[in-house]
Design an enzyme around this catalytic site. Structure first.
Site, PDB file in Angstrom:
ATOM      1  N   LYS A 138    -105.872 -28.191  71.836  1.00  0.00           N
ATOM      2  CA  LYS A 138    -106.037 -29.634  72.018  1.00  0.00           C
ATOM      3  C   LYS A 138    -105.694 -29.948  73.468  1.00  0.00           C
ATOM      4  O   LYS A 138    -104.554 -29.825  73.906  1.00  0.00           O
ATOM      5  CB  LYS A 138    -105.138 -30.434  71.081  1.00  0.00           C
ATOM      6  CG  LYS A 138    -105.355 -31.931  71.239  1.00  0.00           C
ATOM      7  CD  LYS A 138    -104.893 -32.707  70.027  1.00  0.00           C
ATOM      8  CE  LYS A 138    -105.453 -34.124  70.025  1.00  0.00           C
ATOM      9  NZ  LYS A 138    -105.037 -34.934  71.155  1.00  0.00           N
ATOM     10  N   GLU A 168    -113.537 -32.490  77.151  1.00  0.00           N
ATOM     11  CA  GLU A 168    -112.338 -33.062  77.737  1.00  0.00           C
ATOM     12  C   GLU A 168    -112.343 -32.735  79.228  1.00  0.00           C
ATOM     13  O   GLU A 168    -112.439 -31.565  79.601  1.00  0.00           O
ATOM     14  CB  GLU A 168    -111.144 -32.404  77.047  1.00  0.00           C
ATOM     15  CG  GLU A 168    -109.925 -33.243  76.969  1.00  0.00           C
ATOM     16  CD  GLU A 168    -109.996 -34.332  75.917  1.00  0.00           C
ATOM     17  OE1 GLU A 168    -111.016 -34.419  75.172  1.00  0.00           O
ATOM     18  OE2 GLU A 168    -109.040 -35.116  75.858  1.00  0.00           O
ATOM     19  N   ALA A 193    -119.315 -17.571 101.497  1.00  0.00           N
ATOM     20  CA  ALA A 193    -120.175 -17.682 102.675  1.00  0.00           C
ATOM     21  C   ALA A 193    -121.642 -17.538 102.281  1.00  0.00           C
ATOM     22  O   ALA A 193    -122.505 -18.277 102.755  1.00  0.00           O
ATOM     23  CB  ALA A 193    -119.785 -16.620 103.703  1.00  0.00           C
ATOM     24  N   LEU A 248    -108.794 -38.074  66.037  1.00  0.00           N
ATOM     25  CA  LEU A 248    -108.289 -37.062  65.117  1.00  0.00           C
ATOM     26  C   LEU A 248    -107.034 -37.539  64.409  1.00  0.00           C
ATOM     27  O   LEU A 248    -106.179 -38.181  65.021  1.00  0.00           O
ATOM     28  CB  LEU A 248    -107.928 -35.795  65.890  1.00  0.00           C
ATOM     29  CG  LEU A 248    -109.081 -34.989  66.481  1.00  0.00           C
ATOM     30  CD1 LEU A 248    -108.543 -33.961  67.468  1.00  0.00           C
ATOM     31  CD2 LEU A 248    -109.839 -34.288  65.365  1.00  0.00           C
TER      32      LEU A 248
HETATM   33  S1  IVH Z   1    -112.699 -32.815  68.522  1.00  0.00           S
HETATM   34  C1  IVH Z   1    -113.853 -35.860  65.639  1.00  0.00           C
HETATM   35  N1  IVH Z   1    -111.509 -30.948  69.922  1.00  0.00           N
HETATM   36  O1  IVH Z   1    -108.472 -35.496  71.129  1.00  0.00           O
HETATM   37  C2  IVH Z   1    -113.530 -34.798  66.584  1.00  0.00           C
HETATM   38  N2  IVH Z   1    -110.969 -33.214  70.360  1.00  0.00           N
HETATM   39  O2  IVH Z   1    -107.767 -37.682  68.987  1.00  0.00           O
HETATM   40  C3  IVH Z   1    -112.807 -35.327  67.741  1.00  0.00           C
HETATM   41  N3  IVH Z   1    -109.342 -33.529  72.139  1.00  0.00           N
HETATM   42  O3  IVH Z   1    -110.772 -38.024  71.657  1.00  0.00           O
HETATM   43  C4  IVH Z   1    -112.910 -34.502  68.905  1.00  0.00           C
HETATM   44  N4  IVH Z   1    -109.058 -31.403  72.601  1.00  0.00           N
HETATM   45  O4  IVH Z   1    -110.612 -36.302  73.444  1.00  0.00           O
HETATM   46  C5  IVH Z   1    -111.635 -32.263  69.701  1.00  0.00           C
HETATM   47  N5  IVH Z   1    -110.534 -29.190  71.095  1.00  0.00           N
HETATM   48  C6  IVH Z   1    -110.673 -30.507  70.863  1.00  0.00           C
HETATM   49  C7  IVH Z   1    -109.943 -31.477  71.602  1.00  0.00           C
HETATM   50  C8  IVH Z   1    -110.124 -32.826  71.311  1.00  0.00           C
HETATM   51  C9  IVH Z   1    -108.712 -32.647  72.900  1.00  0.00           C
HETATM   52  C10 IVH Z   1    -109.189 -34.999  72.203  1.00  0.00           C
HETATM   53  C11 IVH Z   1    -110.497 -35.716  72.208  1.00  0.00           C
HETATM   54  C12 IVH Z   1    -110.396 -36.791  71.171  1.00  0.00           C
HETATM   55  C13 IVH Z   1    -108.957 -36.772  70.820  1.00  0.00           C
HETATM   56  C14 IVH Z   1    -108.884 -37.026  69.337  1.00  0.00           C
END
Ligand code: IVH
Length: 674
Positions: free
Chosen positions: A119, A180, A37, A86
C-alpha cells in the site's frame, strides 16, 4: 544519425521509438542499455529534426514532456468508473475476518487466491490511454470528479506517453489505469534539505511532497521533481481484457507501465498475513513510503460477484503497518527564525525514545497545523516518525491541566524584536529585518555548509558569537576575521582558531555553483544553483539575467526566476554579493562530461552509512566527476559503494556480479588514485 535513404519523417519516428524504449528500460524496468550521453544524443537529434520540420512534432513525442504553459487552474475530469477507497483491517483478527467473510459470501470452503500488494503512501491518479496514447491524467478527487493534471503527469518519466504495442495483438482502444504517484524517499529528504536551506517550509512527508508537486500549476516545477508511479488497478477498458488482478499487473507491465515488483500471489488468508509480516520488516528498505499492504481477491469474476459496499470494494482490504509512535509531553512551543526570516513553530518535547533515537523536538510546520490539531503547551501528544522523516505530532492525547492558552505567532521577532509580516491568505510569517541576528546566523550557517562554501569548524556556537559580537554583519566579513578575533571567542582554543581561519582561507577558492547556493536566495538550493552556474557561467551574468534568461535555465520555473530577480533587485543584496565576490576566487562549473574519464557515465549505488562524508556529499562528488547515482542495483550498475550496515543492495550486487567498493576504495577512486 539518419540511416541511409531514410526521410526526416521516418527518422523522427524511429528516434521517438528508440527514445521511448530507452526511457522505459531506464525508468520502468530499471535496466538501461545505453549511457545518459547516448540517450541525450538521441534526444538532441530528435529536437533538431523537430525544429527543422515543426510539422513532424507530435504531442506524444518524448521532446514534449514539458510542453504546456502554466495554467490558471485545473480542469475537471469525470472518472468513467468511480475511484473507490479501501476498507481497513486493524489487526490480524480483522484480516482473518475479511478472509472468512469472503468465503461466506462466495459460499466457498476453498482457500481464496489473493494478490498481496504494497500500500503506497502517495497520491492516487488515473491515466487514460486511447489507442495507446496518454490522453488524460487526473487526480482521484472525490472519486468521481478529479482534477485534470495531464500536463504534470506527462513530465513523470516512468509514465509512458505511448504504450508498447502488445505482440500479436492490437493496441487496446481504451485503457484506464489507476496508480499511485510517489515521491522517492531519498529525493524527498534532499528536496526538504534544499527547501530548508532556501528558506522554504519543508514538506511534512513524501505524500505531501508528491501531492504538492503534482498539483503545481507550472509543469516545469513538476518536471524538476523526481516523481515516480506504480500502477495498481484497472479502470475502464475496451479492446483488452484481463481475467484477474495478477494478469492485469503482468499485462500492463508488458505495455510499458510500471508496476510494483513486490506484489505477490497469496494462496489464502494465511499467506496474506505472511506477506504483511515480511513487508513490515522490509518497509524501511524501500525507497518510498509504504503504509501497509493491500489484499485483493485475484479473480475478476469473483470480484464482480463480491461487489462493493459504501464506496469500498468487498474484495479488497488495506492492512496498515504498525506506526512508529510514542507519547510524550510538549514542554514549550518555540518559534525559530529561518534564513529568509520565516518563522517556524517547534515543539520542545520531553525526550522520548522512538525507533532507536531520542526525540526532543518536533516541527509543528505552521500555525494552521497547530490550530487544526489544537496543540498547546503541556499537552500530552502522540508523535510519529514515518520512515526517516523528522517526527511530527499526530494528535493531542491528553489536554494539559490547566490547559494552556492557544498558541499564537509572536507579533515581534523573538530574536530582534522587529516587525513580523504576515500576508493575508498565506501560511508563512516573516521577520523582515534584514539585520535580524537569527537571520544572519542562519545565512552564515548555510553559507558555510558542505554543499555551499564548505567551511569546516564554523559551528552553531561560534556563528552565534560572531554575530552577537558584531564581527560578522555580512557574509564577506567572514573573510576579514583574524586569528586573534576568533581566538577571543568563548571555548575557542588557539589551535582551533587557527584551523578555522585556515578553513576560511581554503574556501576562498571555490566554484560558482557553491557561491550561488551559499547566497541563500529563496528557492535556490544546490540543484538550481548548479543549473544556474552551468548556464550563466559568472556571478555578474546571474545578477544581470532577465526573467526570460532565467526561465531558459534547466529546471527553473516562474517562481524561482522571480525570486532570483527580487533578490538582485535589492541594492543591499547586490552590494553584499559584489563585496563577497571580491573576496573569492570563483571557478566556473565544469560540465559533467569534463569529469575524470574513469568515472564519466559510471552508475553508482550507495548503501549504508559512510564515515567520512554524508550521502549527499558522496553523491555530489560522483556527479561532479561525471558519474551518476541511482537508487537500485541493476546489471547496469557499475559500482555499489557499501558503508556501514549496508542493506540488501549489497546482496543484489553480489548476485549480479556488480563491483562493490568499501569507503576507502571509493575515496581512492573519486580522488583519482584508483
Ligand atoms: S487499489 C478499490 N492498490 O489507497 C481499489 N490502492 O484507500 C482501490 N493505494 O485511493 C485502489 N496502494 O490511492 C490500491 N496497491 C494499491 C494501493 C492503493 C495505495 C491507495 C489508493 C486508494 C487508497 C484506498
Amino acid at each position: 544519425m539518419a540511416e541511409r535513404s531514410e526521410g526526416p519523417r521516418a527518422e523522427a519516428e524511429r528516434l521517438r521509438e528508440q527514445i521511448d524504449r530507452h526511457n522505459q528500460l531506464y525508468y520502468v524496468f530499471d535496466q538501461p542499455e545505453i549511457s545518459d550521453a547516448e540517450y541525450d544524443a538521441l534526444m538532441r537529434r530528435l529536437e533538431a529534426l523537430e525544429r527543422a520540420h515543426p510539422e513532424l512534432r507530435t504531442p506524444d513525442s518524448p521532446t514534449q514532456r514539458v510542453g504546456a504553459a502554466p495554467s490558471e487552474k485545473f480542469g475537471v475530469v469525470v472518472h468513467r468508473r468511480p475511484m473507490l477507497s479501501l476498507a481497513n483491517a486493524m489487526d490480524a483478527a480483522e484480516m482473518a475476518e475479511f478472509d472468512a467473510r469472503i468465503k461466506r459470501f462466495l459460499k466457498s470452503d476453498e482457500e481464496i487466491e489473493y494478490v498481496g500488494e504494497v500500500k503506497l503512501d502517495g497520491l492516487a491518479v488515473e491515466l487514460v490511454y486511447e489507442d495507446g496514447r496518454l490522453v488524460v491524467g487526473s487526480t482521484r478527487g472525490d472519486g468521481v470528479n478529479g482534477e485534470d493534471v495531464t500536463a504534470n503527469i506527462r513530465t513523470i518519466r516512468s509514465i509512458p506517453l505511448r504504450l508498447i504495442k502488445p505482440a500479436r495483438r492490437a493496441m487496446p482502444k481504451l485503457l484506464e489505469v489507476r496508480g499511485e504517484v510517489i515521491f522517492p524517499r531519498r529525493a524527498f529528504e534532499r528536496l526538504n534539505a534544499e527547501r530548508v536551506r532556501a528558506g522554504e517550509a519543508p514538506f511534512a512527508n513524501p505524500r505531501n511532497a508528491a501531492a504538492g508537486s503534482l498539483r503545481q500549476l507550472d509543469p516545469k516545477i513538476t518536471a524538476a521533481r523526481p516523481l515516480d508511479i506504480f500502477v495498481h488497478s484497472p479502470g475502464a477498458m475496451e479492446g483488452i481484457e484481463f481475467a484477474s488482478q495478477w494478469d492485469f499487473l503482468q499485462g500492463v507491465k508488458t505495455l510499458g507501465l510500471r508496476v510494483n515488483p513486490l506484489s505477490r500471489r497469496c494462496a489464502g488468508g494465511g499467506a496474506v498475513l505472511d506477506y504483511w509480516n515480511e513487508l513490515s520488516e522490509r518497509r524501511h528498505e524501500l525507497d518510498y513510503e509504504a503504509d501497509g499492504i493491500v489484499a485483493k481477491v485475484d479473480s475478476f469474476a469473483l470480484q464482480e460477484r463480491l461487489g462493493e459496499v459504501s464506496r469500498s470494494p468487498r474484495w479488497a482490504v488495506a492492512y496498515k503497518f504498525k506506526a512508529q509512535q510514542a507519547e510524550t509531553r510538549v514542554r514549550a512551543i518555540e518559534v525559530q527564525v529561518g534564513r529568509i526570516g520565516s518563522l517556524t513553530p517547534v515543539a520542545k518535547l520531553e525526550p522520548v525514545a522512538l525507533a532507536g533515537v531520542t526525540i526532543s523536538n518536533a516541527s509543528l510546520h505552521n500555525l494552521d497545523e497547530i490550530r487544526r490539531k489544537d496543540i498547546r503547551e503541556r499537552d500530552a501528544v502522540l508523535i510519529e516518525r514515518a520512515g526517516d522523516v523528522i517526527p511530527y505530532v499526530v494528535r493531542v492525547t491528553k489536554k494539559g491541566h490547566p490547559r494552556a492558552d492557544e498558541f499564537t505567532m509572536p507579533r515581534k521577532c523573538p530574536e530582534c524584536g522587529g516587525a513580523i509580516v504576515h500576508e493575508e491568505g498565506e501560511v508563512a510569517y516573516f521577520c523582515v529585518n534584514a539585520n535580524c541576528p537569527a537571520r544572519m546566523r542562519e545565512s552564515i550557517r548555510h553559507f558555510a555548509s558542505k554543499l555551499a562554501l564548505d567551511i569546516d569548524g564554523l559551528g552553531d556556537k561560534i556563528v552565534a558569537q560572531l554575530v552577537e559580537r558584531g564581527l560578522v554583519r555580512e557574509l564577506d566579513d567572514i573573510y576579514r576575521l583574524t586569528a586573534e578575533q576568533v581566538a577571543g571567542l568563548e571555548r575557542m582554543a588557539a589551535k582551533s582558531a587557527a584551523n578555522l581561519i585556515a578553513a576560511i582561507e581554503r574556501s576562498r577558492h571555490t566554484t560558482l555553483d557553491r557561491v550561488i547556493n551559499g547566497l541563500g536566495i529563496r528557492h535556490v538550493g544546490e540543484h538550481t544553483a548548479r543549473q544556474l552556474a552551468l548556464r550563466l557561467r559568472t556571478l555578474e551574468a546571474l545578477m544581470r539575467a532577465s526573467e526570460e534568461e532565467l526561465l531558459a535555465v534547466r529546471d527553473i520555473g516562474g517562481e524561482v526566476a522571480r525570486s532570483i530577480r527580487e533578490y538582485f533587485a535589492e541594492p543591499r543584496n547586490r552590494r553584499a554579493v559584489e563585496r563577497l565576490a571580491a573576496m573569492l576566487e570563483i571557478a566556473p562549473v565544469a560540465e559533467p562530461a569534463a569529469g575524470r574519464a574513469a568515472l564519466r557515465d559510471k552508475t553508482f549505488v550507495l548503501t549504508g552509512a559512510l564515515e567520512t562524508m554524508t550521502r549527499e556529499a558522496a553523491e555530489q562528488r560522483i556527479l561532479a566527476a561525471g558519474g551518476r547515482v541511482t537508487a537500485s542495483v541493476s546489471r547496469k550498475t557499475d559500482f555499489v559503494v557499501a558503508g556501514a550496515e549496508p542493506g540488501s543492495k549489497l546482496r543484489k550486487a553480489a548476485e549480479l556480479g556488480v563491483r562493490t567498493l568499501d569507503e576507502a576504495q571509493f575515496l581512492k577512486l573519486i580522488e583519482g588514485e584508483a
